[in-house]
Design a protein around this motif. Structure first.
Motif, mmCIF file in Angstrom:
data_model
loop_
_atom_site.group_PDB
_atom_site.id
_atom_site.type_symbol
_atom_site.label_atom_id
_atom_site.label_comp_id
_atom_site.label_asym_id
_atom_site.label_seq_id
_atom_site.Cartn_x
_atom_site.Cartn_y
_atom_site.Cartn_z
ATOM 1 N N GLN A 14 0.812 -1.208 0.000
ATOM 2 C CA GLN A 14 0.000 0.000 0.000
ATOM 3 C C GLN A 14 0.855 1.272 0.000
ATOM 4 O OE1 GLN A 14 -3.311 -0.417 2.798
ATOM 5 N NE2 GLN A 14 -3.062 -2.624 2.685
ATOM 6 N N GLU A 15 0.521 2.226 0.863
ATOM 7 C CA GLU A 15 1.211 3.520 0.835
ATOM 8 C C GLU A 15 2.708 3.380 1.091
ATOM 9 O OE1 GLU A 15 1.394 7.840 3.093
ATOM 10 O OE2 GLU A 15 -0.411 6.616 3.353
ATOM 11 N N ALA A 16 3.089 2.615 2.102
ATOM 12 C CA ALA A 16 4.509 2.481 2.443
ATOM 13 C C ALA A 16 5.295 1.843 1.304
ATOM 14 C CB ALA A 16 4.671 1.672 3.729
ATOM 15 N N GLY A 17 4.743 0.808 0.689
ATOM 16 C CA GLY A 17 5.433 0.142 -0.414
ATOM 17 C C GLY A 17 5.517 1.014 -1.650
ATOM 18 N N THR A 18 4.457 1.760 -1.904
ATOM 19 C CA THR A 18 4.437 2.656 -3.059
ATOM 20 C C THR A 18 5.441 3.793 -2.873
ATOM 21 O OG1 THR A 18 2.114 2.116 -3.455
ATOM 22 C CG2 THR A 18 2.960 4.120 -4.497
ATOM 23 N N ARG A 19 5.495 4.338 -1.679
ATOM 24 C CA ARG A 19 6.476 5.395 -1.393
ATOM 25 C C ARG A 19 7.898 4.850 -1.498
ATOM 26 N NH1 ARG A 19 5.801 10.349 0.131
ATOM 27 N NH2 ARG A 19 3.674 10.076 0.899
ATOM 28 N N ALA A 20 8.102 3.634 -1.006
ATOM 29 C CA ALA A 20 9.435 3.007 -1.093
ATOM 30 C C ALA A 20 9.851 2.834 -2.556
ATOM 31 C CB ALA A 20 9.438 1.662 -0.371
ATOM 32 N N LEU A 21 8.917 2.414 -3.406
ATOM 33 C CA LEU A 21 9.214 2.247 -4.828
ATOM 34 C C LEU A 21 9.553 3.593 -5.473
ATOM 35 C CD1 LEU A 21 9.387 0.492 -7.364
ATOM 36 C CD2 LEU A 21 6.895 0.753 -7.608
ATOM 37 N N GLU A 28 17.928 5.636 -7.123
ATOM 38 C CA GLU A 28 18.688 4.977 -8.192
ATOM 39 C C GLU A 28 19.152 6.008 -9.220
ATOM 40 O OE1 GLU A 28 20.397 1.772 -10.360
ATOM 41 O OE2 GLU A 28 19.643 1.850 -8.305
ATOM 42 N N MET A 29 18.260 6.901 -9.599
ATOM 43 C CA MET A 29 18.600 7.916 -10.595
ATOM 44 C C MET A 29 19.739 8.803 -10.094
ATOM 45 S SD MET A 29 16.169 10.763 -12.446
ATOM 46 C CE MET A 29 14.850 9.601 -12.721
ATOM 47 N N GLU A 30 19.703 9.142 -8.815
ATOM 48 C CA GLU A 30 20.735 10.016 -8.258
ATOM 49 C C GLU A 30 22.067 9.300 -8.048
ATOM 50 O OE1 GLU A 30 18.788 13.488 -5.683
ATOM 51 O OE2 GLU A 30 18.386 11.501 -4.851
ATOM 52 N N SER A 31 22.045 8.007 -7.827
ATOM 53 C CA SER A 31 23.276 7.310 -7.461
ATOM 54 C C SER A 31 23.918 6.492 -8.585
ATOM 55 C CB SER A 31 23.012 6.372 -6.270
ATOM 56 O OG SER A 31 22.116 5.345 -6.641
ATOM 57 N N ASN A 32 23.176 6.181 -9.627
ATOM 58 C CA ASN A 32 23.694 5.333 -10.700
ATOM 59 C C ASN A 32 24.334 6.206 -11.775
ATOM 60 O OD1 ASN A 32 23.985 3.659 -13.005
ATOM 61 N ND2 ASN A 32 22.311 2.340 -12.329
ATOM 62 N N ILE A 33 25.617 6.050 -11.963
ATOM 63 C CA ILE A 33 26.370 6.865 -12.926
ATOM 64 C C ILE A 33 25.802 6.745 -14.341
ATOM 65 C CG2 ILE A 33 28.124 5.102 -13.377
ATOM 66 C CD1 ILE A 33 29.296 8.559 -12.957
ATOM 67 N N HIS A 34 25.207 5.609 -14.651
ATOM 68 C CA HIS A 34 24.653 5.383 -15.991
ATOM 69 C C HIS A 34 23.348 6.148 -16.224
ATOM 70 C CE1 HIS A 34 27.699 2.378 -16.527
ATOM 71 N NE2 HIS A 34 27.302 1.783 -15.419
ATOM 72 N N LEU A 35 22.805 6.735 -15.176
ATOM 73 C CA LEU A 35 21.520 7.429 -15.284
ATOM 74 C C LEU A 35 21.645 8.945 -15.178
ATOM 75 C CD1 LEU A 35 19.508 4.919 -13.108
ATOM 76 C CD2 LEU A 35 19.405 5.168 -15.587
ATOM 77 N N ASN A 99 15.458 -1.406 -11.589
ATOM 78 C CA ASN A 99 16.327 -1.502 -10.413
ATOM 79 C C ASN A 99 15.556 -1.169 -9.139
ATOM 80 O OD1 ASN A 99 18.472 -2.283 -11.997
ATOM 81 N ND2 ASN A 99 19.463 -0.295 -11.997
ATOM 82 N N ALA A 100 14.675 -0.175 -9.211
ATOM 83 C CA ALA A 100 13.847 0.181 -8.053
ATOM 84 C C ALA A 100 12.894 -0.962 -7.710
ATOM 85 C CB ALA A 100 13.074 1.466 -8.333
ATOM 86 N N VAL A 101 12.291 -1.571 -8.713
ATOM 87 C CA VAL A 101 11.408 -2.728 -8.490
ATOM 88 C C VAL A 101 12.182 -3.852 -7.817
ATOM 89 C CG1 VAL A 101 10.160 -4.582 -9.700
ATOM 90 C CG2 VAL A 101 9.715 -2.194 -10.292
ATOM 91 N N ASN A 102 13.379 -4.138 -8.323
ATOM 92 C CA ASN A 102 14.197 -5.212 -7.738
ATOM 93 C C ASN A 102 14.548 -4.945 -6.281
ATOM 94 O OD1 ASN A 102 14.209 -6.738 -10.081
ATOM 95 N ND2 ASN A 102 16.143 -5.881 -10.801
ATOM 96 N N LYS A 103 14.744 -3.681 -5.940
ATOM 97 C CA LYS A 103 15.133 -3.329 -4.570
ATOM 98 C C LYS A 103 13.966 -3.314 -3.595
ATOM 99 C CE LYS A 103 19.159 -0.645 -5.882
ATOM 100 N NZ LYS A 103 19.769 0.679 -6.006
ATOM 101 N N THR A 104 12.742 -3.160 -4.086
ATOM 102 C CA THR A 104 11.619 -2.943 -3.171
ATOM 103 C C THR A 104 10.550 -4.030 -3.205
ATOM 104 O OG1 THR A 104 10.452 -1.568 -4.799
ATOM 105 C CG2 THR A 104 11.888 -0.433 -3.217
#
Length: 128
Positions: A14-21, A28-35, A99-104
């Protein structure tokens, strides 16, 4: 697996999982050099856009339509027309989202369903 009472929103927490995603996506966008190319087209700081993305995902995943309640229908292509969205940028967005899906998300069948849905969404956004 999916039904009106068993939506992706419910399955990811629900809300917590959606916010986590949503947060994992921008982390990921901020930390991945490829992005970095993808990050460069986003208005900084990302606080507002993180919240809007969470609100959008809430409704898109089958939860409360938070984005629509505040801003009206998303009209994603129209809202992104000021940005040249290329196939490469759509692929970078998908890399970030996958990557976000895989992490959450732990549920493999839900991951597969979301990857397919996000792929359709990303390709729909290409306007160049």
């Amino acid at each position: 697996m999916l039904s009106p009472s068993n939506t992706p929103y419910m399955l990811i927490g629900q809300e917590a999982g959606t916010r986590a995603l949503a947060n994992a996506f921008y982390d990921e966008m901020e930390s991945n050099i490829h992005l970095q190319e993808l990050l460069a087209i986003h208005k900084q700081p990302l606080d507002d856009i993180r919240e809007k993305f969470f609100q959008y995902l809430s409704g898109w995943l089958g939860g409360p339509p938070l984005y629509e309640e505040i801003y009206g229908h998303p009209r994603l292509r129209q809202r992104h027309m000021h940005v040249a969205v290329t196939k490469k940028q759509a692929e970078l967005w998908l890399l970030c989202m996958n990557n976000a899906v895989n992490k959450t998300i732990d549920n493999d069948s839900l991951k597969k369903h979301l990857r397919q849905s996000f792929t359709q969404l990303a390709l729909h956004m290409v306007n160049q």
